[in-house]
Design a protein around this motif. Sequence first.
Motif, short mmCIF file in Angstrom:
data_model
loop_
_atom_site.label_atom_id
_atom_site.label_comp_id
_atom_site.label_asym_id
_atom_site.label_seq_id
_atom_site.Cartn_x
_atom_site.Cartn_y
_atom_site.Cartn_z
N UNK A 3 0.81 -1.13 0.11
CA UNK A 3 -0.05 -0.07 0.00
C UNK A 3 0.71 1.22 0.03
N UNK A 4 0.73 2.12 -0.91
CA UNK A 4 1.10 3.49 -1.10
C UNK A 4 0.44 4.45 -0.55
N UNK A 5 0.77 5.28 0.67
CA UNK A 5 0.03 6.31 1.34
C UNK A 5 0.68 7.52 1.22
N UNK A 6 -0.30 8.59 1.22
CA UNK A 6 0.17 10.04 1.21
C UNK A 6 1.12 10.20 2.29
N UNK A 7 1.91 10.95 2.14
CA UNK A 7 2.98 11.41 3.31
C UNK A 7 2.26 12.49 4.37
N UNK A 8 1.29 12.97 3.89
CA UNK A 8 0.69 13.98 4.59
C UNK A 8 -0.49 13.55 5.56
N UNK A 9 -1.67 12.89 4.87
CA UNK A 9 -2.73 12.56 5.66
C UNK A 9 -2.87 10.96 5.70
N UNK A 10 -1.97 10.22 4.95
CA UNK A 10 -1.99 8.74 5.25
C UNK A 10 -2.89 8.06 4.17
N UNK A 11 -3.58 8.87 3.30
CA UNK A 11 -4.78 8.39 2.47
C UNK A 11 -4.08 7.32 1.71
N UNK A 12 -4.67 6.41 1.07
CA UNK A 12 -4.32 5.30 0.12
C UNK A 12 -4.28 5.76 -1.23
N UNK A 13 -3.01 6.02 -1.84
CA UNK A 13 -2.89 6.48 -3.10
C UNK A 13 -3.00 5.50 -4.31
N UNK A 14 -2.31 3.96 -4.02
CA UNK A 14 -2.51 3.11 -4.79
C UNK A 14 -1.95 2.13 -4.13
N UNK A 15 -2.00 0.74 -4.80
CA UNK A 15 -1.25 -0.38 -4.38
C UNK A 15 -0.64 -0.94 -5.52
N UNK A 16 0.72 -1.42 -5.08
CA UNK A 16 1.72 -1.94 -6.03
C UNK A 16 2.53 -3.18 -5.55
N UNK A 17 2.93 -4.07 -6.57
CA UNK A 17 3.89 -4.89 -6.31
C UNK A 17 5.22 -4.58 -5.83
N UNK A 18 5.98 -5.50 -5.14
CA UNK A 18 7.22 -4.96 -4.97
C UNK A 18 8.11 -4.87 -6.21
N UNK A 19 8.96 -3.69 -6.43
CA UNK A 19 9.98 -3.59 -7.49
C UNK A 19 9.09 -3.13 -8.81
N UNK A 20 7.61 -2.79 -8.59
CA UNK A 20 6.75 -2.03 -9.83
C UNK A 20 7.00 -0.75 -10.09
N UNK A 21 7.72 0.08 -9.24
CA UNK A 21 8.19 1.55 -9.50
C UNK A 21 9.68 1.46 -9.82
N UNK A 22 9.71 1.69 -11.04
CA UNK A 22 11.28 1.82 -11.80
C UNK A 22 11.68 3.27 -11.91
N UNK A 23 10.95 4.13 -11.69
CA UNK A 23 11.30 5.55 -12.05
C UNK A 23 10.49 6.58 -11.00
N UNK A 24 11.01 7.86 -11.20
CA UNK A 24 10.21 8.70 -10.26
C UNK A 24 8.73 8.84 -10.50
N UNK A 25 7.84 8.83 -9.53
CA UNK A 25 6.44 9.04 -9.92
C UNK A 25 5.77 10.41 -8.96
N UNK A 26 5.09 10.99 -9.45
CA UNK A 26 4.53 12.22 -8.52
C UNK A 26 3.07 11.80 -8.74
N UNK A 27 2.31 12.02 -7.35
CA UNK A 27 1.00 11.73 -7.63
C UNK A 27 0.25 12.46 -6.67
#
Length: 63
Positions: A3-27
């Motif tokens: 679970x990937x959550x907001x750094x400020x309010x801890x709301x769920x942003x998205x779910x991803x498998x391990x190693x799914x992020x290969x570059x920088x993401x801004x959401x």
Amino acid sequence: MENIRCGSCRALLFRAGRGAISGTIEIKCRRCGTLNALRPPEPKPERRERPDQGSANCGSISR
């Protein structure tokens, strides 16, 4: 899945498998509007081998 959550309010942003992020993401959080920048974890540095000291001095005492 992770679970990937907001750094400020801890709301769920998205779910991803391990190693799914290969570059920088801004959401943008849809709850509080914070722009979250996510990066993949840094790989662990490779451990360097010690230079070979020779087998003559392996910690044993010769008499």
